[in-house]
Design a protein around this motif. Structure first.
Motif, PDB file in Angstrom:
ATOM      1  N   PHE A 256      10.953 -87.180  -8.152  1.00 33.33           N
ATOM      2  CA  PHE A 256      10.115 -86.688  -6.918  1.00 33.33           C
ATOM      3  C   PHE A 256       8.752 -87.213  -6.482  1.00 33.33           C
ATOM      4  N   SER A 257       8.079 -87.504  -7.245  1.00 33.95           N
ATOM      5  CA  SER A 257       6.674 -88.202  -7.181  1.00 33.95           C
ATOM      6  C   SER A 257       7.112 -89.420  -6.412  1.00 33.95           C
ATOM      7  N   MET A 258       7.943 -90.065  -6.289  1.00 36.18           N
ATOM      8  CA  MET A 258       8.265 -91.368  -5.728  1.00 36.18           C
ATOM      9  C   MET A 258       8.132 -91.032  -4.199  1.00 36.18           C
ATOM     10  N   GLN A 259       8.356 -89.569  -3.774  1.00 40.16           N
ATOM     11  CA  GLN A 259       8.181 -89.318  -2.137  1.00 40.16           C
ATOM     12  C   GLN A 259       6.812 -89.738  -1.902  1.00 40.16           C
ATOM     13  N   GLY A 260       5.865 -89.350  -2.647  1.00 40.47           N
ATOM     14  CA  GLY A 260       4.476 -89.693  -2.361  1.00 40.47           C
ATOM     15  C   GLY A 260       4.257 -91.229  -2.159  1.00 40.47           C
ATOM     16  N   VAL A 261       4.844 -91.985  -3.024  1.00 40.82           N
ATOM     17  CA  VAL A 261       4.895 -93.464  -2.906  1.00 40.82           C
ATOM     18  C   VAL A 261       5.706 -93.863  -1.829  1.00 40.82           C
ATOM     19  N   GLY A 262       6.499 -93.303  -1.430  1.00 43.42           N
ATOM     20  CA  GLY A 262       7.356 -93.702  -0.318  1.00 43.42           C
ATOM     21  C   GLY A 262       6.698 -93.422   0.999  1.00 43.42           C
TER      22      GLY A 262
ATOM     23  N   ALA B  87      -4.479 -89.146   0.304  1.00 49.06           N
ATOM     24  CA  ALA B  87      -5.080 -87.723  -0.122  1.00 49.06           C
ATOM     25  C   ALA B  87      -3.990 -87.110  -0.796  1.00 49.06           C
ATOM     26  N   ALA B  88      -2.697 -87.089  -0.411  1.00 48.69           N
ATOM     27  CA  ALA B  88      -1.539 -86.192  -0.845  1.00 48.69           C
ATOM     28  C   ALA B  88      -0.896 -86.730  -2.104  1.00 48.69           C
ATOM     29  N   LEU B  89      -1.018 -88.042  -2.322  1.00 50.15           N
ATOM     30  CA  LEU B  89      -0.187 -88.684  -3.358  1.00 50.15           C
ATOM     31  C   LEU B  89      -0.897 -88.267  -4.782  1.00 50.15           C
ATOM     32  N   PRO B  90      -1.937 -88.027  -5.217  1.00 45.75           N
ATOM     33  CA  PRO B  90      -2.377 -87.340  -6.475  1.00 45.75           C
ATOM     34  C   PRO B  90      -1.864 -86.168  -6.813  1.00 45.75           C
ATOM     35  N   GLY B  91      -1.500 -85.361  -5.967  1.00 45.68           N
ATOM     36  CA  GLY B  91      -0.842 -84.151  -6.074  1.00 45.68           C
ATOM     37  C   GLY B  91       0.465 -84.250  -6.940  1.00 45.68           C
ATOM     38  N   TYR B  92       1.508 -85.189  -6.448  1.00 42.79           N
ATOM     39  CA  TYR B  92       2.543 -85.387  -7.185  1.00 42.79           C
ATOM     40  C   TYR B  92       2.467 -85.986  -8.770  1.00 42.79           C
ATOM     41  N   TRP B  93       1.186 -86.553  -8.936  1.00 39.87           N
ATOM     42  CA  TRP B  93       0.850 -86.825 -10.239  1.00 39.87           C
ATOM     43  C   TRP B  93       0.426 -85.696 -11.190  1.00 39.87           C
ATOM     44  N   VAL B  94      -0.329 -84.942 -10.597  1.00 41.95           N
ATOM     45  CA  VAL B  94      -0.790 -83.396 -11.021  1.00 41.95           C
ATOM     46  C   VAL B  94       0.389 -82.703 -11.667  1.00 41.95           C
TER      47      VAL B  94
ATOM     48  N   GLY C 291      14.385 -93.293  -9.263  1.00 35.26           N
ATOM     49  CA  GLY C 291      13.142 -93.070  -8.877  1.00 35.26           C
ATOM     50  C   GLY C 291      12.896 -93.915  -7.476  1.00 35.26           C
ATOM     51  N   VAL C 292      13.512 -95.549  -7.471  1.00 41.47           N
ATOM     52  CA  VAL C 292      13.238 -96.406  -6.244  1.00 41.47           C
ATOM     53  C   VAL C 292      14.160 -95.797  -5.292  1.00 41.47           C
ATOM     54  N   GLY C 293      15.108 -95.186  -5.596  1.00 39.57           N
ATOM     55  CA  GLY C 293      16.146 -94.618  -4.573  1.00 39.57           C
ATOM     56  C   GLY C 293      15.452 -93.531  -3.786  1.00 39.57           C
ATOM     57  N   PHE C 294      14.705 -92.805  -4.520  1.00 34.89           N
ATOM     58  CA  PHE C 294      13.967 -91.695  -3.810  1.00 34.89           C
ATOM     59  C   PHE C 294      12.933 -92.122  -3.068  1.00 34.89           C
ATOM     60  N   LEU C 295      12.198 -93.122  -3.531  1.00 33.67           N
ATOM     61  CA  LEU C 295      11.122 -94.061  -2.902  1.00 33.67           C
ATOM     62  C   LEU C 295      11.693 -94.397  -1.440  1.00 33.67           C
ATOM     63  N   SER C 296      13.150 -94.897  -1.544  1.00 35.10           N
ATOM     64  CA  SER C 296      13.390 -95.484  -0.271  1.00 35.10           C
ATOM     65  C   SER C 296      13.794 -94.221   0.755  1.00 35.10           C
ATOM     66  N   ASP C 297      14.276 -93.374   0.217  1.00 36.56           N
ATOM     67  CA  ASP C 297      14.537 -91.998   0.968  1.00 36.56           C
ATOM     68  C   ASP C 297      13.203 -91.553   1.609  1.00 36.56           C
ATOM     69  N   ALA C 298      12.221 -91.375   0.800  1.00 36.13           N
ATOM     70  CA  ALA C 298      11.093 -90.911   1.403  1.00 36.13           C
ATOM     71  C   ALA C 298      10.471 -91.833   2.593  1.00 36.13           C
ATOM     72  N   PHE C 299      10.484 -92.955   2.132  1.00 39.14           N
ATOM     73  CA  PHE C 299      10.127 -94.292   3.168  1.00 39.14           C
ATOM     74  C   PHE C 299      10.816 -93.914   4.390  1.00 39.14           C
ATOM     75  N   ASP C 300      12.188 -93.778   4.504  1.00 43.31           N
ATOM     76  CA  ASP C 300      12.731 -93.779   5.736  1.00 43.31           C
ATOM     77  C   ASP C 300      12.686 -92.219   6.558  1.00 43.31           C
ATOM     78  N   LEU C 301      12.193 -91.364   5.836  1.00 45.77           N
ATOM     79  CA  LEU C 301      12.006 -90.202   6.348  1.00 45.77           C
ATOM     80  C   LEU C 301      10.783 -90.083   7.054  1.00 45.77           C
TER      81      LEU C 301
ATOM     82  N   THR D 166       6.876 -79.773  -5.390  1.00 42.34           N
ATOM     83  CA  THR D 166       7.606 -80.417  -6.671  1.00 42.34           C
ATOM     84  C   THR D 166       8.491 -79.463  -7.396  1.00 42.34           C
ATOM     85  N   THR D 167       8.063 -78.284  -7.581  1.00 40.87           N
ATOM     86  CA  THR D 167       8.801 -77.362  -8.272  1.00 40.87           C
ATOM     87  C   THR D 167      10.130 -77.043  -7.705  1.00 40.87           C
ATOM     88  N   THR D 168      10.144 -76.888  -6.257  1.00 37.80           N
ATOM     89  CA  THR D 168      11.304 -76.478  -5.518  1.00 37.80           C
ATOM     90  C   THR D 168      12.288 -77.540  -5.719  1.00 37.80           C
ATOM     91  N   TYR D 169      12.068 -78.714  -5.724  1.00 42.31           N
ATOM     92  CA  TYR D 169      12.997 -79.717  -6.206  1.00 42.31           C
ATOM     93  C   TYR D 169      13.353 -79.689  -7.798  1.00 42.31           C
TER      94      TYR D 169
END
Length: 524
Positions: free
Chosen positions: A194-200, A372-379, A62-72, A438-441
């Motif tokens: 994958f939701s860590m993308q939103g956090v990142g 606004a986008a972050l809650p979508g991952y949690w849903v 999870g944290v690794g994917f957060l780092s990836d999303a941050f960098d993107l 999310t589902t495509t991932y």
């Protein structure tokens, strides 16, 4: 999130049941057709682990994917800041922005294949190292050097290196999570990663905004520190990735592959007889050495490439799964056409909202959009084990198409109300994350057998990045020549095509073990 085994927890324990060896030795049988060896994985395989180990295991992916999303996403903030520092950056903006995407495609394809050949663990360590090195080096990009590159060229190179690591994380994080989760929690855990993308993404906007507010008079240091910050989450998880175990499913698949009988043709090729016996140990039986001694230089080159191709012969196993690959790769491609085209509308948001295009206003808007986008991952995490992957993706595409269509039809009225326009724009991100993003991932990590799972996921993810390039290239001229209404209606049509593609080419994986999912393909 995933519960990986970290040193103390033996992830490979009980992976060699006493009664499974005979099943593997029957000619033509596949490990994935034998369900009993995986029975212990489909209960809760980690019930004996402590809560702390489970949390660490989840953080490894999870944290690794957060780092990836941050960098993107941090590059969107950095580019705005760099424009204030380097007035001549405009001609390099496209190269800086796309270098990480090109690297990501390369990483998705490369590490997808390597993960199926050398293992998930090794690839997972290498990709994280690339992310860390790429992040730090990006922040240290300076002009000069023996070749006389300017700061933009250097930044492009290190963003490419970073992209290779980020791209490799996609197939590896999804595959590892799917293979280390039980059937009833697999989708939720993979979606959680994958939701860590939103956090990142949110962290990227907050870090950029915070750096700007803290150092308003040193913007050169701001963009460098913002890029370098991306290494911190990765560094916090590097030790645990080094200590993690290989997944049990991959280990068993490789043991089955190595223990399987050689076919008559293969035994003859390697100097054996049709009953599988070998020749005398003193004889030279390596086919490369035998043929090399009898061949000229040109023939040796051909032989080398033939041997190289055989190393990746597992790619032929994708052929029976072409329809599923068309579904996972095609839907990801379609999604990213609209997902990345969405970023083109930000200038319209500022104009309609009456906001000036100052650095502070742009950073503030990015924070609002990320929130606004972050809650979508949690849903998506909440619904994926209740609604199912296919229905969630299908419904998400239909709803996304409806939002775009509504905005396109009533754009004249909507533009008169900045609050409504911004809310509708933010809604597209929410719906995308709650559904197809999310589902495509998740789906590629479940729809293919262990031997090609990471490869197929890498191919699907790379198709998504190709869709991003097509989306940006296609929507920009449409926006310039035909206006926002046409672009919104075009996005609605593209999203609806994603729903159609999902209906015909996507399989439902809810409530099925990875082995059951792949048995269905062999029986169909």
């Amino acid at each position: 999130m995933s519960s990986l085994s970290i040193d103390g927890a033996d992830n490979n324990r009980a992976t060699e049941p006493e009664n499974h060896s005979d099943a593997h030795k029957s000619e033509g049988s596949s490990l994935l057709q034998v369900e009993d060896p995986f029975a212990h994985l489909e209960s809760d395989q980690h019930t004996e682990e402590s809560l702390v180990k489970k949390l660490i295991g989840g953080a490894v992916t999870g944290v690794g994917f957060l780092s990836d999303a941050f960098d993107l996403f941090i590059i969107n903030v950095v580019m705005v800041i760099m424009e204030e520092v380097y007035p001549n950056i405009k001609e390099f903006k496209s190269g800086i922005a796309t270098s990480v995407l090109v690297g990501a495609v390369f990483g998705q394809l490369l590490f997808g294949i390597l993960a199926d050949k050398i293992g998930r663990r090794i690839g997972f360590i290498i990709t994280l190292l690339l992310v860390i090195i790429g992040s730090v080096a990006s922040g240290l990009s300076f002009e000069g050097g023996p070749l006389g590159f300017n700061v933009f060229h250097v930044l492009m190179f290190w963003r490419f290196v970073l992209g290779v690591g980020v791209g490799g994380e996609y197939p590896l994080s999804a595959t590892i999570t799917a293979e280390t989760s039980s059937t009833h929690s697999r989708g939720k855990k993979t979606a959680g990663v994958f939701s860590m993308q939103g956090v990142g993404s949110l962290l990227a906007t907050l870090v950029g905004f915070g750096m700007y507010k803290a150092l308003p008079n040193d913007l050169d240091l701001v963009w460098r520190m913002s890029l370098g910050f991306g290494a911190i989450p990765g560094l916090s998880m590097l030790y645990f990735r080094i200590r993690m175990k290989e997944t049990a499913r991959f280990t068993m698949a490789k043991k089955s592959e190595n223990a399987g009988p050689l076919s008559p043709s293969s035994t003859k090729k390697y100097g054996g007889t049709e009953n599988g016996s070998g020749t005398d140990d003193n004889e030279e039986t390596d086919p490369y050495l035998i043929e090399r001694s009898k061949s000229g230089c040109f023939d040796r080159v051909k032989l080398f490439w033939r041997e190289f191709a055989e190393k990746f012969s597992h790619l032929k196993a994708l052929k029976p799964y072409w329809k599923r690959l068309l579904g996972t790769a095609g839907c990801w491609f379609i999604l990213d056409v609209t997902f990345y085209a969405n970023g083109l509308f930000s200038a319209n948001i500022l104009k309609i909202s009456g906001m000036d295009e100052s650095l502070s206003q742009i950073l503030t808007m990015n924070i609002y959009l990320a929130l606004a986008a972050l809650p979508g991952y949690w849903v998506a995490v909440f619904l994926i084990e209740r609604v199912g992957r296919k229905r969630l993706q299908l419904g998400g595409f239909v709803l996304l198409s409806s939002v775009y269509f509504f905005m396109g039809i009533f754009i004249t009225s909507i533009e008169k109300s900045p609050a409504i326009f911004f809310s509708m724009y933010a809604l597209t991100f929410f719906v995308t994350n709650a559904g197809p993003n999310t589902t495509t991932y998740v789906l590629p990590s479940e729809s293919f057998p262990t031997e090609i799972r990471a490869t197929a996921h890498g191919l699907s993810a790379a198709a998504g990045k190709l869709g991003a390039v097509v989306g940006a290239a296609l929507m920009t001229p449409f926006l310039d020549h035909y206006g926002l209404r046409v672009v919104l209606l075009l996005c609605a049509a593209v999203a609806m095509s994603g729903a159609v593609h999902t209906f015909f080419f996507t399989v439902e994986t809810l409530g099925k073990s990875l082995e059951q999912i792949n048995e269905e393909n062999t029986q169909s």
